[in-house]
Write a protein that holds these residues in place. Structure first.
Motif, PDB file in Angstrom:
ATOM      1  N   PRO A 176       0.827  -1.226   0.000  1.00 11.13           N
ATOM      2  CA  PRO A 176       0.000   0.000   0.000  1.00 11.13           C
ATOM      3  C   PRO A 176       0.853   1.265   0.000  1.00 11.13           C
ATOM      4  N   PHE A 177       0.200   2.383  -0.205  1.00 10.71           N
ATOM      5  CA  PHE A 177       0.858   3.685  -0.118  1.00 10.71           C
ATOM      6  C   PHE A 177       0.998   4.035   1.367  1.00 10.71           C
ATOM      7  N   ASP A 178       2.076   3.621   1.991  1.00  6.55           N
ATOM      8  CA  ASP A 178       2.126   3.676   3.456  1.00  6.55           C
ATOM      9  C   ASP A 178       2.774   4.927   4.030  1.00  6.55           C
ATOM     10  N   HIS A 179       3.470   5.713   3.226  1.00  5.91           N
ATOM     11  CA  HIS A 179       3.993   6.993   3.695  1.00  5.91           C
ATOM     12  C   HIS A 179       3.852   8.013   2.587  1.00  5.91           C
ATOM     13  N   ASP A 194     -14.926  -4.969  -8.314  1.00  4.94           N
ATOM     14  CA  ASP A 194     -14.535  -6.327  -8.684  1.00  4.94           C
ATOM     15  C   ASP A 194     -13.151  -6.696  -8.158  1.00  4.94           C
ATOM     16  N   SER A 195     -12.228  -5.751  -8.173  1.00  2.08           N
ATOM     17  CA  SER A 195     -10.858  -6.062  -7.764  1.00  2.08           C
ATOM     18  C   SER A 195     -10.748  -6.354  -6.270  1.00  2.08           C
ATOM     19  N   VAL A 196     -11.679  -5.852  -5.500  1.00  2.00           N
ATOM     20  CA  VAL A 196     -11.646  -6.051  -4.047  1.00  2.00           C
ATOM     21  C   VAL A 196     -11.757  -7.523  -3.703  1.00  2.00           C
ATOM     22  N   ARG A 197     -12.519  -8.238  -4.519  1.00  2.00           N
ATOM     23  CA  ARG A 197     -12.744  -9.661  -4.263  1.00  2.00           C
ATOM     24  C   ARG A 197     -11.426 -10.440  -4.249  1.00  2.00           C
ATOM     25  N   ILE A 198     -10.488 -10.036  -5.108  1.00  3.29           N
ATOM     26  CA  ILE A 198      -9.215 -10.763  -5.239  1.00  3.29           C
ATOM     27  C   ILE A 198      -8.088 -10.080  -4.483  1.00  3.29           C
ATOM     28  N   TYR A 199      -8.032  -8.748  -4.598  1.00  6.15           N
ATOM     29  CA  TYR A 199      -6.863  -8.021  -4.104  1.00  6.15           C
ATOM     30  C   TYR A 199      -7.111  -7.234  -2.821  1.00  6.15           C
ATOM     31  N   TYR A 200      -8.301  -7.307  -2.254  1.00  6.24           N
ATOM     32  CA  TYR A 200      -8.650  -6.551  -1.057  1.00  6.24           C
ATOM     33  C   TYR A 200      -8.521  -5.055  -1.331  1.00  6.24           C
ATOM     34  N   ALA A 201      -8.516  -4.265  -0.286  1.00  7.59           N
ATOM     35  CA  ALA A 201      -8.445  -2.814  -0.434  1.00  7.59           C
ATOM     36  C   ALA A 201      -7.561  -2.224   0.639  1.00  7.59           C
ATOM     37  N   SER A 202      -7.049  -1.049   0.355  1.00  9.15           N
ATOM     38  CA  SER A 202      -6.389  -0.230   1.359  1.00  9.15           C
ATOM     39  C   SER A 202      -7.288   0.963   1.652  1.00  9.15           C
ATOM     40  N   TRP A 203      -7.151   1.494   2.850  1.00  8.96           N
ATOM     41  CA  TRP A 203      -7.987   2.622   3.268  1.00  8.96           C
ATOM     42  C   TRP A 203      -7.100   3.778   3.720  1.00  8.96           C
ATOM     43  N   TYR A 204      -7.495   4.986   3.323  1.00 15.93           N
ATOM     44  CA  TYR A 204      -6.739   6.189   3.635  1.00 15.93           C
ATOM     45  C   TYR A 204      -7.679   7.234   4.237  1.00 15.93           C
ATOM     46  N   GLN A 205      -7.202   7.858   5.306  1.00 15.58           N
ATOM     47  CA  GLN A 205      -7.935   8.950   5.942  1.00 15.58           C
ATOM     48  C   GLN A 205      -7.298  10.264   5.527  1.00 15.58           C
ATOM     49  N   GLN A 206      -8.108  11.221   5.138  1.00 15.69           N
ATOM     50  CA  GLN A 206      -7.575  12.537   4.805  1.00 15.69           C
ATOM     51  C   GLN A 206      -8.346  13.612   5.551  1.00 15.69           C
ATOM     52  N   TYR A 234     -12.541   9.401   3.757  1.00 13.01           N
ATOM     53  CA  TYR A 234     -11.902   8.098   3.689  1.00 13.01           C
ATOM     54  C   TYR A 234     -11.947   7.576   2.261  1.00 13.01           C
ATOM     55  N   TYR A 235     -10.781   7.261   1.742  1.00 11.44           N
ATOM     56  CA  TYR A 235     -10.666   6.726   0.392  1.00 11.44           C
ATOM     57  C   TYR A 235     -10.234   5.265   0.454  1.00 11.44           C
ATOM     58  N   CYS A 236     -10.866   4.446  -0.357  1.00 12.21           N
ATOM     59  CA  CYS A 236     -10.373   3.089  -0.517  1.00 12.21           C
ATOM     60  C   CYS A 236      -9.557   3.030  -1.813  1.00 12.21           C
ATOM     61  N   SER A 237      -8.697   2.037  -1.886  1.00  8.65           N
ATOM     62  CA  SER A 237      -7.865   1.840  -3.066  1.00  8.65           C
ATOM     63  C   SER A 237      -7.679   0.348  -3.298  1.00  8.65           C
ATOM     64  N   SER A 238      -7.678  -0.031  -4.551  1.00  6.11           N
ATOM     65  CA  SER A 238      -7.395  -1.405  -4.917  1.00  6.11           C
ATOM     66  C   SER A 238      -6.772  -1.378  -6.314  1.00  6.11           C
ATOM     67  N   ARG A 239      -6.848  -2.474  -7.038  1.00  2.00           N
ATOM     68  CA  ARG A 239      -6.264  -2.497  -8.371  1.00  2.00           C
ATOM     69  C   ARG A 239      -7.300  -2.112  -9.414  1.00  2.00           C
ATOM     70  N   HIS A 276      -2.346  -1.595 -11.892  1.00  2.00           N
ATOM     71  CA  HIS A 276      -2.156  -0.291 -11.284  1.00  2.00           C
ATOM     72  C   HIS A 276      -3.188  -0.034 -10.192  1.00  2.00           C
ATOM     73  N   ALA A 277      -2.855   0.911  -9.330  1.00  2.00           N
ATOM     74  CA  ALA A 277      -3.764   1.257  -8.245  1.00  2.00           C
ATOM     75  C   ALA A 277      -4.822   2.240  -8.709  1.00  2.00           C
ATOM     76  N   VAL A 278      -5.989   2.138  -8.104  1.00  2.00           N
ATOM     77  CA  VAL A 278      -7.076   3.067  -8.372  1.00  2.00           C
ATOM     78  C   VAL A 278      -7.743   3.387  -7.043  1.00  2.00           C
ATOM     79  N   PHE A 279      -8.255   4.605  -6.928  1.00  2.00           N
ATOM     80  CA  PHE A 279      -8.915   5.046  -5.705  1.00  2.00           C
ATOM     81  C   PHE A 279     -10.415   5.197  -5.913  1.00  2.00           C
ATOM     82  N   GLY A 280     -11.148   5.012  -4.832  1.00  2.00           N
ATOM     83  CA  GLY A 280     -12.552   5.364  -4.843  1.00  2.00           C
ATOM     84  C   GLY A 280     -12.713   6.877  -4.730  1.00  2.00           C
ATOM     85  N   GLU A 281     -13.944   7.345  -4.827  1.00  2.00           N
ATOM     86  CA  GLU A 281     -14.198   8.787  -4.808  1.00  2.00           C
ATOM     87  C   GLU A 281     -14.311   9.349  -3.399  1.00  2.00           C
ATOM     88  N   GLY A 282     -14.264   8.480  -2.422  1.00  2.00           N
ATOM     89  CA  GLY A 282     -14.192   8.939  -1.046  1.00  2.00           C
ATOM     90  C   GLY A 282     -15.528   8.993  -0.329  1.00  2.00           C
TER      91      GLY A 282
END
Lengths: 123, 108
Positions: free
Chosen positions: A109-112, B25-37, B85-90, B96-102
Motif C-alpha cells: 500500500p501507499f504507506d507513507h 470487482d478487484s476487491v474480491r481478489i486483491y482486497y483494499a487499502s484505506w486512507y484517511q484525509q 476516507y478513500y479506498c484503493s485497490s487495483r 495499477h492502483a485506483v482510488f474510490g471517490e471517497g
C-alpha cells in the motif's frame, strides 16, 4: 521516522514542463530505501487521489497512468534517496497537488506520503 | 466514475460504531487499502489487506472483506476520526492502483 519532502511545484503554462523532486529521510539504511517501490500520486482540487506513476526499487521498471504516459517520466537516485517526476507537455487537467509516496499501491500500500507540492497549469 | 464505489457521506454519533464500504470487482481478489484525509493534509494509510493496521493507527479501526465489498469499521468513533476516507485497490488491468471517490465521515 520516515519523512518524504517534495519540491518543484509551480505555476506553468499549458505545454510547459516541470520537474518535481522528492527527498526521503528516516530510512535506517540505503538498503531499506531500496526495499520499496516509489510512486507519485496526485489530487486535483476537490477530487480524490489519483495514482500517476511508480518505479521499481532498482529503477528497472516504471509504470504510468494512461493519460500521462509519454509526457511524464519517473526516475530515482538511490544514492540520494530521491525520486523525481519530469513532466512535459503539461495540460490544464494536470493541475493538482502531487504527492511522493512509498509503495506501489498494488503489492504494497501507499504507506507513507509527503506533504505534497502544488502544480498549477494555467495561461 | 471510479472502478471502486463508495457512499459519498456517512455520519456517526460520538462513541458509536460506523462502517464505511468500498465495492468493486478487484476487491474480491486483491482486497483494499484505506486512507484517511483530514482537511489540508495528505492522506494517511489506516488499513490494508484483509485486516492489517499500521502500528500508529488506533485499534478502534478494523477492516473486513465480503465478496466484492471491503469495509472499514470504526468502533467507538472519536471527533478526530472526521475526514474523508478513500479506498484503493487495483484497476481493471490489475496492474495499477485506483482510488474510490471517497466517503466523508462526520462525527456528531
Amino acid at each position: 521516522e520516515l519523512t518524504l519532502v517534495e519540491s518543484g511545484g509551480d505555476l506553468v503554462q499549458p505545454g510547459g514542463s516541470l520537474t518535481l523532486s522528492c527527498g526521503a529521510s528516516g530510512f535506517t539504511s540505503t538498503s531499506s530505501w531500496m526495499s520499496y517501490w516509489m510512486s507519485w500520486v496526485r489530487q486535483a482540487p476537490g477530487k480524490g487521489p489519483e495514482w500517476v506513476a511508480n518505479i521499481k526499487q532498482d529503477g528497472s521498471e516504471e509504470n504510468y497512468l494512461a493519460s500521462v504516459k509519454g509526457r511524464f517520466t519517473i526516475t530515482r537516485d538511490n544514492a540520494r534517496n530521491s525520486v523525481y517526476l519530469q513532466m512535459n507537455s503539461l495540460r490544464v487537467e494536470d493541475t493538482a497537488i502531487y504527492y511522493c509516496v512509498r509503495g506501489d499501491g498494488t503489492s504494497w500500500p501507499f504507506d507513507h506520503w509527503g506533504q505534497g507540492t502544488l502544480v498549477t497549469v494555467s495561461s | 466514475s471510479s472502478e471502486l464505489t463508495q457512499d459519498p457521506a456517512v455520519s456517526v454519533a460520538l462513541g458509536q460504531t460506523v462502517k464505511i464500504t468500498c465495492q468493486g470487482d478487484s476487491v474480491r481478489i486483491y482486497y483494499a487499502s484505506w486512507y484517511q484525509q483530514r482537511p489540508g493534509q495528505a492522506p494517511v494509510l489506516v488499513m490494508y489487506g484483509k485486516n492489517n493496521r499500521p502500528s500508529e493507527i488506533p485499534d478502534r479501526f478494523s477492516g473486513s472483506v465480503s465478496g466484492n465489498t471491503a469495509s472499514l469499521i470504526i468502533t467507538g468513533a472519536q471527533a478526530e476520526d472526521e475526514g474523508i476516507y478513500y479506498c484503493s485497490s487495483r484497476d481493471s488491468s490489475a496492474k495499477h492502483a485506483v482510488f474510490g471517490e471517497g466517503t466523508r465521515l462526520t462525527v456528531l
